[in-house]
Design a protein around this motif. Structure first.
Motif, PDB file in Angstrom:
ATOM      1  N   VAL A   6       0.846  -1.195   0.000  1.00  0.00           N
ATOM      2  CA  VAL A   6       0.000   0.000   0.000  1.00  0.00           C
ATOM      3  C   VAL A   6       0.879   1.242   0.000  1.00  0.00           C
ATOM      4  CG1 VAL A   6      -1.764   1.315   1.235  1.00  0.00           C
ATOM      5  CG2 VAL A   6      -1.837  -1.191   1.263  1.00  0.00           C
ATOM      6  N   GLN A   7       0.590   2.147  -0.917  1.00  0.00           N
ATOM      7  CA  GLN A   7       1.238   3.448  -0.919  1.00  0.00           C
ATOM      8  C   GLN A   7       0.359   4.396  -0.105  1.00  0.00           C
ATOM      9  OE1 GLN A   7       4.233   4.769  -2.432  1.00  0.00           O
ATOM     10  NE2 GLN A   7       3.654   6.437  -1.045  1.00  0.00           N
ATOM     11  N   PHE A   8       0.883   4.841   1.027  1.00  0.00           N
ATOM     12  CA  PHE A   8       0.176   5.825   1.838  1.00  0.00           C
ATOM     13  C   PHE A   8       0.637   7.217   1.414  1.00  0.00           C
ATOM     14  CE2 PHE A   8       0.102   2.035   4.562  1.00  0.00           C
ATOM     15  CZ  PHE A   8      -1.246   1.996   4.910  1.00  0.00           C
ATOM     16  N   VAL A   9      -0.315   8.114   1.239  1.00  0.00           N
ATOM     17  CA  VAL A   9      -0.013   9.475   0.815  1.00  0.00           C
ATOM     18  C   VAL A   9      -0.882  10.448   1.596  1.00  0.00           C
ATOM     19  CG1 VAL A   9       0.215  11.049  -1.144  1.00  0.00           C
ATOM     20  CG2 VAL A   9       0.319   8.588  -1.536  1.00  0.00           C
ATOM     21  N   ASP A  10      -0.275  11.511   2.090  1.00  0.00           N
ATOM     22  CA  ASP A  10      -1.043  12.579   2.721  1.00  0.00           C
ATOM     23  C   ASP A  10      -1.691  13.419   1.630  1.00  0.00           C
ATOM     24  OD1 ASP A  10      -0.132  11.622   5.105  1.00  0.00           O
ATOM     25  OD2 ASP A  10       1.280  13.251   5.480  1.00  0.00           O
ATOM     26  N   GLY A  11      -2.872  13.904   1.898  1.00  0.00           N
ATOM     27  CA  GLY A  11      -3.640  14.614   0.888  1.00  0.00           C
ATOM     28  C   GLY A  11      -3.044  15.925   0.420  1.00  0.00           C
ATOM     29  N   ASP A  12      -2.026  16.423   1.120  1.00  0.00           N
ATOM     30  CA  ASP A  12      -1.368  17.656   0.677  1.00  0.00           C
ATOM     31  C   ASP A  12      -0.102  17.363  -0.127  1.00  0.00           C
ATOM     32  OD1 ASP A  12       0.193  16.715   2.754  1.00  0.00           O
ATOM     33  OD2 ASP A  12       0.048  18.530   3.983  1.00  0.00           O
ATOM     34  N   CYS A  13       0.022  16.132  -0.611  1.00  0.00           N
ATOM     35  CA  CYS A  13       1.205  15.722  -1.386  1.00  0.00           C
ATOM     36  C   CYS A  13       0.801  15.182  -2.756  1.00  0.00           C
ATOM     37  CB  CYS A  13       1.979  14.620  -0.654  1.00  0.00           C
ATOM     38  SG  CYS A  13       2.721  15.138   0.901  1.00  0.00           S
ATOM     39  N   ALA A  14       1.593  15.489  -3.750  1.00  0.00           N
ATOM     40  CA  ALA A  14       1.420  14.909  -5.092  1.00  0.00           C
ATOM     41  C   ALA A  14       2.540  13.910  -5.328  1.00  0.00           C
ATOM     42  CB  ALA A  14       1.459  16.009  -6.157  1.00  0.00           C
ATOM     43  N   VAL A  15       2.196  12.744  -5.876  1.00  0.00           N
ATOM     44  CA  VAL A  15       3.178  11.686  -6.112  1.00  0.00           C
ATOM     45  C   VAL A  15       3.910  11.945  -7.426  1.00  0.00           C
ATOM     46  CG1 VAL A  15       3.517   9.211  -6.443  1.00  0.00           C
ATOM     47  CG2 VAL A  15       1.828  10.033  -4.796  1.00  0.00           C
ATOM     48  N   VAL A  16       5.220  11.841  -7.380  1.00  0.00           N
ATOM     49  CA  VAL A  16       6.062  12.088  -8.549  1.00  0.00           C
ATOM     50  C   VAL A  16       5.934  10.928  -9.545  1.00  0.00           C
ATOM     51  CG1 VAL A  16       8.465  12.339  -9.308  1.00  0.00           C
ATOM     52  CG2 VAL A  16       7.679  13.504  -7.235  1.00  0.00           C
TER      53      VAL A  16
END
Length: 321
Positions: free
Chosen positions: A84-94
């Motif tokens: 699972v890739q966890f990402v905070d909503g204020d981040c864009a994945v490169v």
């Protein structure tokens, strides 16, 4: 790719930042789960518009990032991926990160987690954003812990019971510590991973964030006494002991110049450390002011945790946005 990945995004009133995050993931063929912690904006509608599954947390239980991440992982149980890739909503994945991270986990069964480099989108907009940008720059290789943007092997995640929903700050450090204790290795790949938008333009926001950090030092330190030891000692020394000595110095004057000298020495050491990391002298002199000052809101956060624990109160989030 035989190694299957899903993404869990967490957020609360992130607005355009969430839109940027969703756009960075929606075209990668991943199963997306968005977990919302009581947003009053159009976050839920934005997530559904790109085809993400939405989990809306019940406000009756205190919101925490840890609770949101675990709820997102739980939503995947009907068709659990390998990681699972966890990402905070204020981040864009490169672009390219998901494939590279998945490949690293697939190639090394001993890896429980991989992360990469996070950077601020707008470090030039405020000193507070610039401080965050510097905070994110850490060496690649095997690590003790990382921030909330991470790709985690599901077997490792389930083996340690996921995130602890009661930890309101530094929950990622706490989770990583349990992973390491369970025998998993954690690695930061030498790759760009996410672009973060701290959106901190006011001193009060920076102060609240430092209060939250102090709460994390104390709470995670309670759960893992060997962790954040240096941070807690520095906060007690520079946030409480030396100010107390300065007050006594009003009665016994030789104490006052000694206290001032210790603060100056600490400040100069901070500047020196920033310079060793490649920061320009003028910038280091400026940033060191805030890093020195941070011990006071850190202390407030540590005392807040102690008071909450003593009273048996719920550990509620400390927001800075």
């Amino acid at each position: 790719m035989s190694f299957r990945i899903a993404a869990v995004i967490i957020g609360r009133n992130e607005g355009a930042r969430l839109g940027r995050c969703l756009a960075s993931l929606s075209r990668q063929g991943l199963r997306l789960v968005y977990v919302d912690s009581g947003s009053s904006d159009d976050s839920v509608a934005a997530a559904r518009a790109v085809g993400a599954e939405v989990v809306e947390l019940d406000a009756a239980t205190p919101f925490t990032a840890a609770r949101a991440r675990s709820a997102g992982a739980a939503a995947l149980t009907d068709d659990m991926p390998d990681a699972v890739q966890f990402v905070d909503g204020d981040c864009a994945v490169v672009p390219g990160w998901i494939a590279a991270a998945a490949r690293a986990l697939e190639d090394d069964p001993g890896l429980g987690l991989v992360t990469g480099w996070r950077a601020e989108l707008y470090p030039e907009r405020s000193v507070y954003n610039a401080l965050c940008d510097h905070e994110w720059h850490r060496p690649a290789g095997e690590i003790m812990a990382c921030g909330g943007d991470m790709m985690v092997r599901v077997a490792a995640f389930e083996g340690v019971g996921g995130f602890d929903p009661t930890v309101i700050a530094a929950e990622d450090d706490e989770f990583c510590t349990r992973l390491r204790k369970a025998g998993w290795r954690l690695v930061r790949l030498p790759l760009d991973m996410t672009r973060h938008d701290a959106d901190m333009t006011r001193f009060g926001q920076w102060w609240q964030r430092a209060v939250r950090s102090g709460h994390g030092f104390a709470q995670v330190g309670d759960l893992h006494p060997e962790y954040f030891t240096r941070e807690r000692r520095r906060v007690w020394l520079y946030g409480a002991v030396l100010p107390g000595m300065a007050v006594l110095g009003l009665l016994f004057w030789p104490l006052l110049p000694m206290v001032l000298a210790l603060y100056v020495l600490s400040y100069l050491r901070t500047v020196q450390g920033l310079r060793r990391e490649g920061m320009a002298t003028r910038t280091a002199l400026h940033h060191a002011v805030f890093l020195s000052l941070s011990k006071f809101p850190n202390l407030i956060g540590m005392l807040t945790y102690r008071l909450r624990k003593w009273r048996g109160q719920a550990m509620r989030i400390i927001e800075y946005k």
